[in-house]
Design a protein around this motif. Structure first.
Motif, PDB file in Angstrom:
ATOM      1  N   LEU A  83       6.609  72.145 123.757  1.00  0.00           N
ATOM      2  CA  LEU A  83       7.856  71.407 124.016  1.00  0.00           C
ATOM      3  C   LEU A  83       8.411  71.694 125.404  1.00  0.00           C
ATOM      4  O   LEU A  83       9.046  70.829 126.009  1.00  0.00           O
ATOM      5  CB  LEU A  83       8.891  71.727 122.940  1.00  0.00           C
ATOM      6  CG  LEU A  83       8.579  71.148 121.558  1.00  0.00           C
ATOM      7  CD1 LEU A  83       9.548  71.687 120.521  1.00  0.00           C
ATOM      8  CD2 LEU A  83       8.610  69.631 121.594  1.00  0.00           C
ATOM      9  N   ARG A  84       8.157  72.869 125.925  1.00  0.00           N
ATOM     10  CA  ARG A  84       8.639  73.199 127.274  1.00  0.00           C
ATOM     11  C   ARG A  84       7.942  72.371 128.350  1.00  0.00           C
ATOM     12  O   ARG A  84       8.464  72.242 129.459  1.00  0.00           O
ATOM     13  CB  ARG A  84       8.460  74.689 127.544  1.00  0.00           C
ATOM     14  CG  ARG A  84       9.471  75.535 126.812  1.00  0.00           C
ATOM     15  CD  ARG A  84       9.294  76.990 127.081  1.00  0.00           C
ATOM     16  NE  ARG A  84      10.319  77.769 126.394  1.00  0.00           N
ATOM     17  CZ  ARG A  84      10.228  79.062 126.169  1.00  0.00           C
ATOM     18  NH1 ARG A  84       9.180  79.742 126.593  1.00  0.00           N
ATOM     19  NH2 ARG A  84      11.189  79.678 125.528  1.00  0.00           N
ATOM     20  N   THR A  85       6.776  71.813 128.047  1.00  0.00           N
ATOM     21  CA  THR A  85       6.089  70.976 129.038  1.00  0.00           C
ATOM     22  C   THR A  85       6.843  69.678 129.298  1.00  0.00           C
ATOM     23  O   THR A  85       6.529  68.967 130.243  1.00  0.00           O
ATOM     24  CB  THR A  85       4.643  70.653 128.617  1.00  0.00           C
ATOM     25  OG1 THR A  85       4.654  69.843 127.440  1.00  0.00           O
ATOM     26  CG2 THR A  85       3.831  71.902 128.394  1.00  0.00           C
ATOM     27  N   THR A  86       7.848  69.376 128.472  1.00  0.00           N
ATOM     28  CA  THR A  86       8.650  68.175 128.679  1.00  0.00           C
ATOM     29  C   THR A  86       9.636  68.341 129.830  1.00  0.00           C
ATOM     30  O   THR A  86      10.260  67.378 130.247  1.00  0.00           O
ATOM     31  CB  THR A  86       9.445  67.818 127.407  1.00  0.00           C
ATOM     32  OG1 THR A  86      10.402  68.853 127.146  1.00  0.00           O
ATOM     33  CG2 THR A  86       8.537  67.631 126.215  1.00  0.00           C
ATOM     34  N   GLY A  87       9.774  69.587 130.308  1.00  0.00           N
ATOM     35  CA  GLY A  87      10.712  69.850 131.390  1.00  0.00           C
ATOM     36  C   GLY A  87      11.983  70.527 130.913  1.00  0.00           C
ATOM     37  O   GLY A  87      12.762  71.028 131.711  1.00  0.00           O
ATOM     38  N   LYS A  88      12.214  70.530 129.603  1.00  0.00           N
ATOM     39  CA  LYS A  88      13.391  71.216 129.069  1.00  0.00           C
ATOM     40  C   LYS A  88      12.963  72.610 128.629  1.00  0.00           C
ATOM     41  O   LYS A  88      11.937  72.783 127.983  1.00  0.00           O
ATOM     42  CB  LYS A  88      13.975  70.465 127.878  1.00  0.00           C
ATOM     43  CG  LYS A  88      15.220  71.124 127.347  1.00  0.00           C
ATOM     44  CD  LYS A  88      15.911  70.340 126.270  1.00  0.00           C
ATOM     45  CE  LYS A  88      17.140  71.126 125.829  1.00  0.00           C
ATOM     46  NZ  LYS A  88      17.749  70.587 124.652  1.00  0.00           N
ATOM     47  N   ASP A  89      13.750  73.589 128.970  1.00  0.00           N
ATOM     48  CA  ASP A  89      13.433  74.979 128.642  1.00  0.00           C
ATOM     49  C   ASP A  89      13.945  75.308 127.238  1.00  0.00           C
ATOM     50  O   ASP A  89      14.962  75.955 127.064  1.00  0.00           O
ATOM     51  CB  ASP A  89      14.042  75.923 129.677  1.00  0.00           C
ATOM     52  CG  ASP A  89      13.584  77.358 129.496  1.00  0.00           C
ATOM     53  OD1 ASP A  89      12.511  77.569 128.886  1.00  0.00           O
ATOM     54  OD2 ASP A  89      14.297  78.260 129.942  1.00  0.00           O
ATOM     55  N   TYR A  90      13.199  74.822 126.236  1.00  0.00           N
ATOM     56  CA  TYR A  90      13.580  75.072 124.845  1.00  0.00           C
ATOM     57  C   TYR A  90      13.478  76.553 124.523  1.00  0.00           C
ATOM     58  O   TYR A  90      12.511  77.210 124.885  1.00  0.00           O
ATOM     59  CB  TYR A  90      12.648  74.320 123.886  1.00  0.00           C
ATOM     60  CG  TYR A  90      12.894  72.842 123.808  1.00  0.00           C
ATOM     61  CD1 TYR A  90      13.857  72.328 122.957  1.00  0.00           C
ATOM     62  CD2 TYR A  90      12.140  71.952 124.572  1.00  0.00           C
ATOM     63  CE1 TYR A  90      14.083  70.960 122.872  1.00  0.00           C
ATOM     64  CE2 TYR A  90      12.353  70.588 124.490  1.00  0.00           C
ATOM     65  CZ  TYR A  90      13.320  70.093 123.634  1.00  0.00           C
ATOM     66  OH  TYR A  90      13.546  68.760 123.554  1.00  0.00           O
TER      67      TYR A  90
END
Length: 88
Positions: free
Chosen positions: A36-43
């Protein structure tokens, strides 16, 4: 953090665990967080845990299975440290 490192198992062992029903919520969070972090959001792991909780354990398992299948089938080897070493 890479999938194999965070789970403490190789990709094929993770796949085997999925097929044997050996997948905890903690493992799901460890696998899905870097994806999920590859989306650009630092989950955060807490946020990923909440996403799994909101969507249900079965949907979390489905998402993990899709990620692992993608990695094994030769997609982007995200989390596969051995493949990254070969590419380097």
């Amino acid at each position: 953090m890479r999938i194999e490192t965070s789970v403490g198992k190789g990709i094929l062992k993770i796949a085997q665990g999925l097929s044997e029903g050996d997948m905890s919520a903690t493992y799901m969070v460890a696998i899905l967080t870097p994806i999920l972090r590859t989306t650009g959001k630092d989950y955060s792991e807490k946020e990923v845990s909440a996403i799994i909780w909101e969507n249900g354990f079965a949907e979390g398992l489905k998402a993990v299975a899709e990620v692992i299948a993608y990695i094994i089938s030769g997609g982007n080897p995200m989390g596969n440290e051995e493949a990254e070493a070969v590419q380097a």
